[in-house]
Every structure is written in structure tokens, then in C-alpha cells.
Design a protein around this motif. Structure first.
Motif, PDB file in Angstrom:
ATOM      1  N   UNK A 346       0.829  -1.210   0.000  1.00 29.44           N
ATOM      2  CA  UNK A 346       0.000   0.000   0.000  1.00 29.44           C
ATOM      3  C   UNK A 346       0.861   1.258   0.000  1.00 29.44           C
ATOM      4  N   UNK A 347       1.940   1.241   0.792  1.00 37.46           N
ATOM      5  CA  UNK A 347       2.854   2.386   0.802  1.00 37.46           C
ATOM      6  C   UNK A 347       3.471   2.594  -0.577  1.00 37.46           C
ATOM      7  N   UNK A 373      -1.960  -2.039  -5.274  1.00 39.38           N
ATOM      8  CA  UNK A 373      -2.993  -1.686  -4.294  1.00 39.38           C
ATOM      9  C   UNK A 373      -3.857  -2.897  -3.973  1.00 39.38           C
ATOM     10  N   UNK A 374      -4.271  -3.630  -4.995  1.00 36.63           N
ATOM     11  CA  UNK A 374      -5.097  -4.813  -4.771  1.00 36.63           C
ATOM     12  C   UNK A 374      -4.370  -5.876  -3.965  1.00 36.63           C
ATOM     13  N   UNK A 375      -3.088  -6.090  -4.264  1.00 38.85           N
ATOM     14  CA  UNK A 375      -2.318  -7.091  -3.510  1.00 38.85           C
ATOM     15  C   UNK A 375      -2.228  -6.702  -2.039  1.00 38.85           C
ATOM     16  N   UNK A 376      -1.952  -5.424  -1.766  1.00 42.21           N
ATOM     17  CA  UNK A 376      -1.845  -4.974  -0.381  1.00 42.21           C
ATOM     18  C   UNK A 376      -3.131  -5.173   0.402  1.00 42.21           C
ATOM     19  N   UNK A 377      -4.253  -4.771  -0.192  1.00 45.93           N
ATOM     20  CA  UNK A 377      -5.548  -4.935   0.477  1.00 45.93           C
ATOM     21  C   UNK A 377      -5.878  -6.410   0.669  1.00 45.93           C
ATOM     22  N   UNK A 378      -5.630  -7.230  -0.367  1.00 48.93           N
ATOM     23  CA  UNK A 378      -5.922  -8.662  -0.271  1.00 48.93           C
ATOM     24  C   UNK A 378      -5.092  -9.364   0.786  1.00 48.93           C
ATOM     25  N   UNK A 379      -3.842  -8.934   0.966  1.00 43.69           N
ATOM     26  CA  UNK A 379      -2.979  -9.552   1.981  1.00 43.69           C
ATOM     27  C   UNK A 379      -3.441  -9.225   3.399  1.00 43.69           C
ATOM     28  N   UNK A 493      -1.787   9.353   3.200  1.00 43.08           N
ATOM     29  CA  UNK A 493      -1.912   7.899   3.205  1.00 43.08           C
ATOM     30  C   UNK A 493      -0.544   7.227   3.384  1.00 43.08           C
ATOM     31  N   UNK A 494       0.477   7.799   2.767  1.00 42.55           N
ATOM     32  CA  UNK A 494       1.826   7.246   2.932  1.00 42.55           C
ATOM     33  C   UNK A 494       2.282   7.374   4.382  1.00 42.55           C
TER      34      UNK A 494
END
Length: 525
Positions: A346-347, A373-379, A493-494
Motif C-alpha cells: 500500500x505504501x 494496491x489490490x495485492x496490499x488490500x488482499x494480503x 496515506x503514505x
């Protein structure tokens, strides 16, 4: 649970039935936000009213979640599927016929309540199809993966429909989408009961009303607060007063009831609070993607249909993240490092987008950050929910699941409040600064006007070229103000991602909490 289906029904058809009953409800979740301008134009309302329509659906889901379990335990599975599918069809038909947004507000809240029924029943049925050792993890991964994909998938499904049909017809098609699942339920299911029905007496409607009123009041303030300068407005003061009154009534009621709606004592568990913080912040960062979508639409001039195609990269990332998280959970990997990896993604997304926001660009450069972004949220999603629920005692698990749902709701509504603040306040600040330099005595500006006017004449404009050049400059100032607002928001957000990563790194008890996750019995959603 397997005997609820008739003997001739194959396993693939059972899964199709479960998904056909759940997916139409998920599509309804973000349907008004598929094209905000079209929805607002159809109802004769403001874009903020469209945001409130989505919040009311979410509030119905959150507020009715615990009370719905009583209905889930009372009705046989087949009858329950039939009842809430018929109610959803009726609700969609009313949404198709009604154009007054005041009535639509109530219908959206009821849709959220019916969605709670679909979720509890479908995830329990998915759980029953799997091996008991890994059923919870897999069923949660399937459901929450679908939930995370619902927003981009909904945009893809409805974008061309909105462009080709009248907006109200979407709800007619949504009603028709429930019919295949309803027909399959009629044909393939039996009316067997697996548990003794729990009578529907002493339903705790007051707690449900207090809790729902509290979260609706909070959502109302987040949507409309910035545009009316918060508590300078009488409606905001009233919403705050109602929210506080409902909160006090709800807490006092839980302290005096023998059978409480939500166990307030779970908030004394530090591990549970840490899980809520991770989940809450993740949901704020999850919906930062809407700022990128606004950038694609407003600055890069991507039309909604092509924007929906871009969302496939985000969906791909979500699927990858959920599958990796499920694999690591089943392999008993430390949840601490799953969180760290997810927030690092996400960062990275926010940093890439921060340096990519320009007044001009090509949309095909952005598939990598969308996927990240999708990978971060899914993890982060599934491990955090499983971990948070497992951090409390088993008989508190239902309350913990409800609080996790509320944390996701508050994260979503706070993201709307933050975006509205940055968009209405920060963007205007930047625009005012830009306008201070747009003076007639500015030689550079006058040279730019002359250059643009000459270009317009060369391209066929025969009159009022100076006025048109002024309009072009005004549009570019507006776009540049949006870019600065987006950069400010992604900078925040960062910063949030960095703070959460530091908290996770410094937390000394995460290893023990992961052991608790493996040992505890996690309740169904």
C-alpha cells in the motif's frame, strides 16, 4: 449440512447456487457509485447524496448483522433463501419504480439488512462444503475476496449498462439477477432442519435501532460535514446530538441487559484493539483508490467504460493478495509479516501515484500501481479479521465479528470524510494560490494567452479566441488544483502506512497472538 441438497445435485451446481444467491446482493452494494454523475442526475441530487446511499446500505448491513442471526437460526435454510431473495426482488422493483431519493434512502438501508442475511447464510453454506480443518480460513478468504472485488467488478458490469440504458433499468435487471438463484434453490434444496429452531421472541430491536442510528449519524456527518462547514450547520449539530444520544443509550442498555447485543468488555483486550486499528486503517487506505479513479476521469479524461477495464488490474491484485494470504495462513506463517508485506504494498502504491500525478498522462502507465494496491488490500483483509476475532474468548467471537464489521464501516466513512475535506478545503486552497498568479499584469500569463489564442485560430476557431483561451486556462488551473489535492491526500496515506508499519514492528506480542489464532475457534461471519 450436505443433506440440505437433493441427492442428484452435483458439487459444482451447489457452488453455483451459493454464488448466484450472493453475487447480486454484492453488486447492489456499490451500484449507485458506479457512475456518480448519472446517479445524481437521475435522482436530481448532489454527488454527496450518492455517497450517502452507499453508506446507508453499509449501515443496514452493520446494524442488522447480530439481530439477523436470530432469523438465521429460526428459519430452515431453503425457506430463508427464498424469503430474502423474494424481498430483494421486491426491493429492487421498488427502486426501479421510485425516483424520490427520500424513499430511496430507506430502501437502501433495507437492502443492507437483506445483504446481512445473504452473507451469513452463504458463508455458512460455503463453510459446510469444506474440510473442517481449513474451512474457516478458506470460506473467509472466498467471501472477503468477493467483497473486495465487488466495487471494481460492479464498475465493470454496470459501466456499459449505464451508458446504454436508463439508470432505473439497472434495478430491474438487478431484480432479474436474483431469479436464477431463486429457481435453483426451489429445485435443488430440501426443507430439512439441522438445528432446533430458536423462537423469535425477545428480539433486541432497541439495541439494533440504537446501534444503527449511531452509525448512520456518523456516516451523515462524514458525508456532509465539510460542505456545510461542520458544526456551524444546524443539521450537523442535530446529527451529533442524535449520535451521542444513541451511543449513550446503547452502552447503558448493554450494561444492564443479561443477554447483550454486543459484549462491551472485549474492548479491554489490547490484542483485539490492535487488530481493529490495523483493519480500520486498511479500509481508509483501501478507498484511497477512489482518488486515483477521479484523477483518471477528471484529468486524464478516461471515460467510465475504459476506467472499468482498468479496474481489472486492481481485481487481479486482490485475487493474488487473498490467495497468498490464505496460503500463508494455512501454512501457519506469522501474521505480523503478512501485515508488514501488505502495508508495504500500500505504501508503494501511494508513493508511485504521488509521483505520477500530472496534468497530462497516459492511462496505461497505471496498471502496476493498481495491481499493487489490490495485492496490499488482499494480503491484509482476511488475516486481520481472523486474527482479531481469534484474539477474544470463543463465546465473544460473534461480538468481535460485529465490531470488525463496524470498524470496516467506520474506516470507509472516515475515508469519505477525509476525501471531502481535502477536495473541498485543500483543493480550494491550492486553486486560490494559483489564481493569485493569474493577473493581467503577469507577462508570462499574457504570453500564454496569446499563444493559446493563436493555436485556436489555427485550428479553425474564428471568433472569441481570447475568451476561449481564458476558459482553457481556468480548466487547467482546476485540474492542477485537483492534482495538488490528490498529492496531499496520498502523502497523508503514505504517512499512515509508515506509522502502522512502525506499530507492527514494535508490537512485542504478535507471535503469541498468532498462536491464539491457531488455537481459537473462529465464529462464522
Amino acid at each position: 449440512m450436505k443433506s440440505i441438497f437433493k441427492q442428484w445435485v452435483p458439487e459444482w451446481l451447489i457452488k453455483l447456487i451459493l454464488f448466484s444467491c450472493l453475487m447480486p446482493s454484492m453488486v447492489l452494494f456499490f451500484l449507485p457509485g458506479a457512475n456518480v454523475e448519472v446517479t445524481a442526475g437521475y435522482y436530481g441530487s448532489q454527488p454527496s447524496d450518492v455517497q450517502f446511499l452507499i453508506i446507508l446500505f453499509y449501515a443496514g448491513f452493520v446494524g442488522f448483522y447480530i439481530l439477523e442471526r436470530r432469523f438465521f437460526l429460526f428459519f430452515p435454510v431453503k425457506q430463508y433463501y427464498i424469503i430474502f431473495n423474494l424481498l430483494q426482488i421486491l426491493n429492487c422493483y421498488l427502486m426501479y419504480r421510485i425516483t424520490d431519493i427520500t424513499w430511496v434512502y430507506g430502501l437502501r438501508f433495507i437492502q443492507g439488512m437483506l445483504f446481512a442475511s445473504a452473507v451469513n447464510l452463504s458463508i455458512s453454506m460455503i463453510f459446510s462444503r469444506l474440510n473442517s480443518e481449513r474451512a474457516k480460513e478458506v470460506s473467509y478468504s472466498i467471501f472477503f475476496g468477493m467483497l473486495l472485488c465487488s466495487s471494481p467488478f460492479n464498475s465493470f458490469v454496470t459501466a456499459e449498462f449505464i451508458d446504454s440504458f436508463n439508470f432505473d433499468e439497472l434495478y430491474l435487471y438487478a431484480a432479474l439477477a436474483f431469479l436464477p438463484g431463486l429457481l435453483l434453490v426451489f429445485i435443488s434444496m430440501t426443507s430439512i432442519r439441522h438445528v432446533k429452531p430458536y423462537p423469535l421472541f425477545s428480539l433486541d430491536w432497541p439495541s439494533c435501532i440504537f446501534f444503527s442510528g449511531l452509525i448512520i449519524a456518523f456516516g451523515y456527518m462524514m458525508v456532509y460535514g465539510q460542505e456545510v462547514y461542520w458544526f456551524w450547520d444546524a443539521h450537523m449539530q442535530l446529527a451529533l446530538g442524535i449520535g451521542i444520544a444513541f451511543l449513550v443509550c446503547f452502552v447503558l442498555r448493554q450494561m444492564t441487559l443479561k443477554r447483550v447485543y454486543i459484549k462491551i468488555s472485549i474492548f479491554s483486550n489490547r490484542r483485539f484493539l490492535l487488530g481493529l486499528l490495523i483493519l480500520y486503517m486498511m479500509y481508509i487506505e483501501r478507498f484511497s483508490l477512489s482518488v486515483s479513479n477521479q484523477y483518471f476521469l477528471q484529468v486524464l479524461k478516461v471515460d467510465p467504460i475504459h476506467l472499468s477495464y482498468m479496474q481489472w488490474f486492481n481485481m487481479l491484485g486482490i485475487i493474488i493478495g487473498v490467495l497468498c494470504a490464505m496460503y500463508w495462513i494455512l501454512a501457519h506463517r506469522s501474521v505480523k509479516w503478512i501485515w508488514i508485506l501488505g502495508y508495504c504494498f500500500l505504501l508503494t502504491f501511494h508513493q508511485i501515484m504521488f509521483f505520477s500525478f500530472e496534468s497530462k498522462g497516459n492511462d496505461y502507465y497505471f496498471w502496476i500501481p493498481l495491481c499493487l494496491h489490490g495485492i496490499g488490500v488482499g494480503l491484509i483483509m482476511v488475516p486481520t479479521i481472523l486474527f482479531t476475532i481469534a484474539s477474544v474468548k470463543p463465546h465473544f467471537a460473534v461480538s468481535a465479528a460485529a465490531i470488525c464489521l463496524a470498524a470496516r464501516y467506520f474506516g470507509y466513512t472516515c475515508s469519505i470524510g477525509l476525501q471531502n475535506f481535502f477536495k473541498l478545503f485543500e483543493s480550494n486552497q491550492h486553486q486560490q494560490i494559483f489564481q493569485d498568479y493569474l493577473q493581467r499584469n503577469n507577462v508570462i500569463l499574457q504570453t500564454y494567452f496569446d499563444k493559446e489564442a493563436t493555436k485556436l485560430l489555427e485550428n479553425g476557431l474564428q471568433f472569441r479566441e481570447q475568451a476561449t483561451a481564458v476558459k482553457l486556462v481556468t480548466e487547467r488551473v482546476k485540474n492542477q488544483s485537483f492534482v495538488r489535492y490528490a498529492m496531499d491526500y496520498y502523502e497523508l496515506m503514505s504517512f499512515i502506512s509508515i506509522c502502522i508499519l512502525i506499530i507492527i514492528f514494535l508490537s512485542p506480542t504478535l507471535k503469541n497472538m498468532y498462536k491464539k489464532l491457531k488455537q481459537n475457534i473462529v465464529s462464522p461471519a
